[in-house]
Structures are given as C-alpha cells and as structure tokens.
Write an enzyme that holds these catalytic residues in place. Structure first.
Site, PDB file in Angstrom:
ATOM      1  N   LYS A  22       0.842  -1.204   0.000  1.00 15.03           N
ATOM      2  CA  LYS A  22       0.000   0.000   0.000  1.00 15.03           C
ATOM      3  C   LYS A  22       0.878   1.255   0.000  1.00 15.03           C
ATOM      4  O   LYS A  22       0.702   2.144  -0.826  1.00 15.03           O
ATOM      5  CB  LYS A  22      -0.893   0.018   1.244  1.00 15.03           C
ATOM      6  CG  LYS A  22      -1.599   1.337   1.455  1.00 15.03           C
ATOM      7  CD  LYS A  22      -2.459   1.352   2.695  1.00 15.03           C
ATOM      8  CE  LYS A  22      -1.766   1.748   3.958  1.00 15.03           C
ATOM      9  NZ  LYS A  22      -1.444   3.194   4.076  1.00 15.03           N
ATOM     10  N   ASN A  23       1.843   1.284   0.935  1.00 13.23           N
ATOM     11  CA  ASN A  23       2.662   2.491   1.068  1.00 13.23           C
ATOM     12  C   ASN A  23       3.671   2.650  -0.066  1.00 13.23           C
ATOM     13  O   ASN A  23       4.294   3.694  -0.197  1.00 13.23           O
ATOM     14  CB  ASN A  23       3.399   2.489   2.416  1.00 13.23           C
ATOM     15  CG  ASN A  23       2.453   2.722   3.577  1.00 13.23           C
ATOM     16  OD1 ASN A  23       1.276   3.034   3.374  1.00 13.23           O
ATOM     17  ND2 ASN A  23       2.950   2.544   4.781  1.00 13.23           N
ATOM     18  N   CYS A 115      -5.440  12.583  13.417  1.00  9.47           N
ATOM     19  CA  CYS A 115      -5.997  11.264  13.109  1.00  9.47           C
ATOM     20  C   CYS A 115      -5.884  10.413  14.364  1.00  9.47           C
ATOM     21  O   CYS A 115      -5.362  10.865  15.374  1.00  9.47           O
ATOM     22  CB  CYS A 115      -5.292  10.624  11.936  1.00  9.47           C
ATOM     23  SG  CYS A 115      -3.644  10.082  12.333  1.00  9.47           S
ATOM     24  N   ARG A 120       0.100  14.192  13.747  1.00 11.64           N
ATOM     25  CA  ARG A 120       0.659  13.979  12.411  1.00 11.64           C
ATOM     26  C   ARG A 120       0.667  15.237  11.546  1.00 11.64           C
ATOM     27  O   ARG A 120      -0.022  15.306  10.525  1.00 11.64           O
ATOM     28  CB  ARG A 120      -0.101  12.858  11.697  1.00 11.64           C
ATOM     29  CG  ARG A 120       0.112  11.520  12.352  1.00 11.64           C
ATOM     30  CD  ARG A 120      -0.567  10.414  11.622  1.00 11.64           C
ATOM     31  NE  ARG A 120       0.245   9.846  10.569  1.00 11.64           N
ATOM     32  CZ  ARG A 120      -0.116   8.792   9.846  1.00 11.64           C
ATOM     33  NH1 ARG A 120      -1.266   8.215  10.052  1.00 11.64           N
ATOM     34  NH2 ARG A 120       0.670   8.318   8.913  1.00 11.64           N
ATOM     35  N   ASP A 303       4.129   0.282  12.073  1.00 14.61           N
ATOM     36  CA  ASP A 303       2.949  -0.335  11.462  1.00 14.61           C
ATOM     37  C   ASP A 303       2.785  -1.810  11.849  1.00 14.61           C
ATOM     38  O   ASP A 303       1.816  -2.449  11.430  1.00 14.61           O
ATOM     39  CB  ASP A 303       3.007  -0.193   9.928  1.00 14.61           C
ATOM     40  CG  ASP A 303       2.673   1.221   9.472  1.00 14.61           C
ATOM     41  OD1 ASP A 303       2.226   2.026  10.304  1.00 14.61           O
ATOM     42  OD2 ASP A 303       2.864   1.515   8.276  1.00 14.61           O
ATOM     43  N   ARG A 395      -8.696  -0.486   4.175  1.00  8.49           N
ATOM     44  CA  ARG A 395      -7.781   0.534   3.649  1.00  8.49           C
ATOM     45  C   ARG A 395      -6.446  -0.090   3.264  1.00  8.49           C
ATOM     46  O   ARG A 395      -5.799   0.388   2.333  1.00  8.49           O
ATOM     47  CB  ARG A 395      -7.526   1.610   4.718  1.00  8.49           C
ATOM     48  CG  ARG A 395      -8.697   2.525   4.959  1.00  8.49           C
ATOM     49  CD  ARG A 395      -8.285   3.670   5.858  1.00  8.49           C
ATOM     50  NE  ARG A 395      -7.009   4.189   5.405  1.00  8.49           N
ATOM     51  CZ  ARG A 395      -6.117   4.802   6.182  1.00  8.49           C
ATOM     52  NH1 ARG A 395      -6.370   4.989   7.442  1.00  8.49           N
ATOM     53  NH2 ARG A 395      -4.981   5.248   5.687  1.00  8.49           N
TER      54      ARG A 395
HETATM   55  C1  UD1 Z   1       4.173   6.767   6.674  1.00  7.97           C
HETATM   56  C2  UD1 Z   1       3.340   5.558   6.358  1.00  7.97           C
HETATM   57  C3  UD1 Z   1       2.703   5.015   7.632  1.00  7.97           C
HETATM   58  C4  UD1 Z   1       3.756   4.750   8.681  1.00  7.97           C
HETATM   59  C5  UD1 Z   1       4.648   5.972   8.886  1.00  7.97           C
HETATM   60  C6  UD1 Z   1       5.841   5.694   9.794  1.00  7.97           C
HETATM   61  C7  UD1 Z   1       2.616   5.961   4.084  1.00  7.97           C
HETATM   62  C8  UD1 Z   1       1.509   6.302   3.168  1.00  7.97           C
HETATM   63  N1  UD1 Z   1       2.313   5.928   5.391  1.00  7.97           N
HETATM   64  O1  UD1 Z   1       3.308   7.763   7.201  1.00  7.97           O
HETATM   65  O2  UD1 Z   1       2.009   3.799   7.312  1.00  7.97           O
HETATM   66  O3  UD1 Z   1       3.144   4.431   9.902  1.00  7.97           O
HETATM   67  O4  UD1 Z   1       5.169   6.425   7.622  1.00  7.97           O
HETATM   68  O5  UD1 Z   1       6.583   4.636   9.312  1.00  7.97           O
HETATM   69  O6  UD1 Z   1       3.710   5.667   3.652  1.00  7.97           O
HETATM   70  N2  UD1 Z   1       6.023  14.407  11.266  1.00  7.97           N
HETATM   71  C9  UD1 Z   1       6.055  15.750  11.611  1.00  7.97           C
HETATM   72  N3  UD1 Z   1       5.937  16.669  10.615  1.00  7.97           N
HETATM   73  C10 UD1 Z   1       5.815  16.336   9.297  1.00  7.97           C
HETATM   74  C11 UD1 Z   1       5.790  14.967   8.955  1.00  7.97           C
HETATM   75  C12 UD1 Z   1       5.903  14.020   9.970  1.00  7.97           C
HETATM   76  O7  UD1 Z   1       6.170  16.084  12.789  1.00  7.97           O
HETATM   77  O8  UD1 Z   1       5.708  17.218   8.447  1.00  7.97           O
HETATM   78  C13 UD1 Z   1       6.145  13.366  12.326  1.00  7.97           C
HETATM   79  C14 UD1 Z   1       4.874  12.509  12.470  1.00  7.97           C
HETATM   80  O9  UD1 Z   1       3.902  13.121  13.258  1.00  7.97           O
HETATM   81  C15 UD1 Z   1       5.451  11.249  13.075  1.00  7.97           C
HETATM   82  C16 UD1 Z   1       6.837  11.145  12.439  1.00  7.97           C
HETATM   83  O10 UD1 Z   1       7.137  12.445  11.940  1.00  7.97           O
HETATM   84  O11 UD1 Z   1       5.587  11.397  14.461  1.00  7.97           O
HETATM   85  C17 UD1 Z   1       6.957  10.168  11.290  1.00  7.97           C
HETATM   86  O12 UD1 Z   1       5.868  10.353  10.407  1.00  7.97           O
HETATM   87  P1  UD1 Z   1       5.965  10.098   8.841  1.00  7.97           P
HETATM   88  O13 UD1 Z   1       7.141   9.243   8.533  1.00  7.97           O
HETATM   89  O14 UD1 Z   1       5.853  11.393   8.135  1.00  7.97           O
HETATM   90  O15 UD1 Z   1       4.636   9.272   8.587  1.00  7.97           O
HETATM   91  P2  UD1 Z   1       3.788   9.275   7.279  1.00  7.97           P
HETATM   92  O16 UD1 Z   1       4.681   9.570   6.126  1.00  7.97           O
HETATM   93  O17 UD1 Z   1       2.558  10.096   7.461  1.00  7.97           O
END
Ligand code: UD1
Length: 417
Positions: A22-23, A115, A120, A303, A395
């Site tokens: 998915k990711n 969420c 996030r 995950d 999902r």
């Molecule tokens: C992706 C994955 C999700 C997985 C996560 C962590 C996809 C579609 N989803 O989510 O399944 O659980 O990686 O492996 O690939 N953060 C900030 N600011 C930002 C972006 C992130 O503070 O602008 C923080 C988030 O709140 C979190 C951490 O960084 O605490 C890591 O998040 P991130 O790697 O960005 O997760 P996703 O990319 O949303």
C-alpha cells in the site's frame, strides 16, 4: 457497515501470497503527475486507499485504467486541488503537493488534520517546499503552493518522515539544480519510488540512506515499473502463524525488508526459514515475551507494533513495547483488554503481561493496524470475536478474511448492518 466475525482457536496452515505494498503503490501512482504520457505500474493492491488515490488523481484530470496493472496518464491535468473530503479519509493525499507544484507551478491541498494515531502534522513537507523556493501559504484549511520553477537546495528534515521524503524527492526531480535531502527516511518504499523516478529519467542517488541527492531535470518520460511486496502484510501473516501455532508459507515477499521482525519472532520462539522470496513460519507453542521498540526503518516498524502486541498478550512473561514514531498509537490496547489482555500504558510504553488465554469479544477497529491486531487476537482467542468498523482494515489489507480463511481460519465478513 460490514463486520468481521472470527471463531478463534484454529491453527493456520498453508500458503498465502502477499500483495503489492500500500505504502509503495500510493507514491508510485502519484509520481505519474510528473510525466506527460502513459505509465504502466504492476502489482497495485486492491485496497480502499488505492481507490481513494485513484479518485483524487481522477479529480485532477489524470486518466487511469486497469486494476493490478494500472495504466496512468497525467498528460491532461485540469485541476491542481486536493479537496478536504479526500485528504480527510487518507493523509497520504498530501503526496500530490510536491509533484503538482513541480510540474504545474501550483497546488492547493487540504491540510490533513489529526488522526487516530496522533497529530501527524505536515510542517516538514511545507518547510521543505519553501526551501525549494515555493511560495507556500495556509488558507481556509488548505496549503497553497506556487513556484514558476522550484530551485534545488540543501534541506534537513528534523524528523525522519516517509511521505515527506517522498513528496520532496518527487518535487526535486523537476527543480532547477541539485537538491540534497539530509536525514531522509530509509524505508524500502522510498527506494521503490526512487527507482520508478530514475526509470522516468530522474537523476537520484542515495535513496535508502540518510542523504538523497537529486539533480533536477527539465522533464521526465513515462515508465513501466512494479511496486514492491507489502512488508506489513507479510509481517502480519508471520505473526498470525506464530500466534496460532501454525505452519504457513508466505509467498512473494521480500524477507530482507522484514529483518527486525524475523529476529524478534525467532526470539519469541518461532521457527522462520527464508527461501528466496518465500518465508516459512511455524509457531513454537509457547510465545516467549520479548521487548520491542518502534523506530524508522531499518528499526521495528510502527505499522507492526499493534500486531506484535497482540502476540505478546499471549507471551510467557513481561514485554515492554515502546512506540517512538507516533505519540498516540495505543488505541488498540483498551480493545485487547476487553479480550482479556493484561496491558498497562506508561508514557510511550505498553507493559504487556502475558496471559494464558484471550477470550473472544465484540471489538472496534480504531485505525488500520489496530484492526489487524484485533483480528490476530481473535484468531488466537477462545470463542467468537466480532470486529466492527472494518473499513479501516479494507484501507490496507487486500481480502484479509479470504487469505486467512484459505489458511484454515474460521473468519467471515457479514455485510452491512
Ligand atoms: C508513513 C506511512 C505510515 C507509517 C509511517 C511511519 C505511508 C503512506 N504511510 O506515514 O504507514 O506508519 O510512515 O513509518 O507511507 N512528522 C512531523 N511533521 C511532518 C511529517 C511528519 O512532525 O511534516 C512526524 C509525524 O507526526 C510522526 C513522524 O514524523 O511522528 C513520522 O511520520 P511520517 O514518517 O511522516 O509518517 P507518514 O509519512 O505520514
């Protein structure tokens, strides 16, 4: 709404084939926004999140055909806006921001909001786009970004962010000059995306390490490529084999992407043999309690945190599970406790005292991976578990009840009530 009903206690046995990630598929489909012409992508899973991204891309004027093999053409983009309705249901919709600004010079994407697993934010995506020269404003709940052409820059992510790295890597492919992305995320899905982009003519090196270097080019061309297997789905089936004392062959996966999980499950008493793209996993009877700490790749994936907790709920001692990636990812704990698990949350850790048996109960899914953990708990529990809000599982898991029932589980979906 559908429910999933599980009668626990069956030993899982047989073969299961893993679907595309998915990711991995989400950013790969979005990468088509960078190109004028038909791309072909193989191994696209049949999931609700994929339907959502197709709907979003379709709303931008992108043409999409096919299911497992998707042909996709962003030659005639008519709109540069991702609406709240779509972003709200799937945060990964933010992935269209970078590619749209890079190719079209503008984008308007709804802010995702909170969420079930935490706040996030997307501040790192926004800051990085600003560093690439985009003018970014926040207005009426939307991120609006403009740039006649992005300019390469040296960027540093304060936190390793998966979709942030993907967003900026895609945007930088069409920027003028070189972008150096420091503290980039390492996930296999990022390497997959980089390979797709390189196939389109992008000049990227270092994907899979801390530092990704992207030399911008004027335009990219269509590509034919495949999405990697879903390591989280494979990991969930490994744990299912362990929790039911089963013997399962997991086909079409990449065992290298599952190193840490395999090590922890062996510590927990499972026998796991690697044979090319297959894994054979057998439960060892007693589940030995092990400690787990989630970390960005190559650490233990957040995950799979809920799923390993379901297993540790049946461990022979005490397990400390520490979540370091998301601040509020223990929503499954209270549901597991309703099934007889003994778990105490202390800050960012869950202290899991193994119990001899879990008991079936009506439970509610709160997010995607939490629902997987409750299904696992239901498979190993005594009696019947009824899981509601199964749209969460749809999902990210392709036909999970069919795959599990082919392995001998007593699991069925009851339609809409
Ligand atoms: C992706 C994955 C999700 C997985 C996560 C962590 C996809 C579609 N989803 O989510 O399944 O659980 O990686 O492996 O690939 N953060 C900030 N600011 C930002 C972006 C992130 O503070 O602008 C923080 C988030 O709140 C979190 C951490 O960084 O605490 C890591 O998040 P991130 O790697 O960005 O997760 P996703 O990319 O949303």
């Amino acid at each position: 709404m559908d429910k999933i009903v599980i009668v626990g206690g069956r030993r899982l046995q047989g073969d299961v084939r893993i679907s595309g990630a998915k990711n991995g598929a989400l950013p790969v489909l979005v990468s088509s926004l960078l190109v004028d012409g038909w791309n072909t992508f193989h191994n696209i899973p049949d999931l609700l999140d994929i339907k959502t991204i197709r709907k979003l891309l379709g709303s931008l004027g992108v043409k999409i055909e096919g299911e497992e093999t998707v042909r996709i053409n962003a030659g005639g983009i008519t709109r540069c806006e991702a609406s709240y309705d779509l972003v709200r249901t799937m945060r990964a919709s933010i992935l269209v921001l970078g590619p749209l600004v890079a190719r079209m010079g503008e984008a308007r994407v709804s802010l995702p909001g909170g969420c079930a697993i935490g706040a996030r934010p997307v501040n790192l995506h926004i800051q990085a786009l600003r560093d690439l020269g985009a003018e970014v404003t926040l207005k009426d709940g939307y991120v609006e970004a403009k740039a006649s052409r992005l300019r390469g820059a040296t960027l540093y992510f304060d936190i390793s962010t998966v979709t942030g790295t993907e967003n900026i890597m895609m945007a930088a492919t069409l920027a003028e000059g070189t972008t150096i992305l420091k503290n980039a995320a390492h996930e296999p899905e990022i390497v997959n995306l980089a390979e797709v982009l390189i196939g389109m003519g992008a000049r990227i090196r270092g994907a899979g390490t801390d530092v990704i270097v992207i030399d911008g080019v004027k335009s990219l061309h269509p590509v034919e490529a495949a999405v990697i297997p879903d390591r989280i789905e494979a990991g969930t089936f490994l744990i299912a084999a362990g929790m039911t004392g089963g013997d399962v062959r997991i086909l079409g996966c990449n065992p290298l992407h599952l190193d840490v999980l395999i090590a922890r499950l062996r510590d927990a008493g499972m026998r796991i043999d690697v044979d090319g793209e297959a894994l054979r996993a057998a439960g060892g009877g007693t589940v030995k309690s092990v400690d787990v700490k989630t970390l960005p790749y190559p650490g233990f994936p957040t995950d799979l945190q809920a799923q390993i907790m379901a297993m540790m709920a049946l461990g022979n001692g005490l397990s400390v599970i520490t979540e370091t990636v998301f601040e509020n990812r223990f929503m499954h704990v209270s549901e597991m406790m309703r099934m007889g698990a003994d778990i105490v949350i202390q800050g960012t850790s869950a202290i899991v005292r193994g119990v001899a048996k879990l008991r079936g109960a009506p439970v509610m899914a709160t997010d995607l991976r939490a629902s997987a953990s409750l299904i696992l708990a239901g498979l190993a529990a005594e009696g019947t578990t009824t899981l509601s809000r199964v749209y969460h599982i749809d999902r990210g898991y392709q036909q999970i009840e069919k795959k599990l029932s082919a392995l001998g589980a007593d699991i069925r979906r009851i339609a809409g009530f």
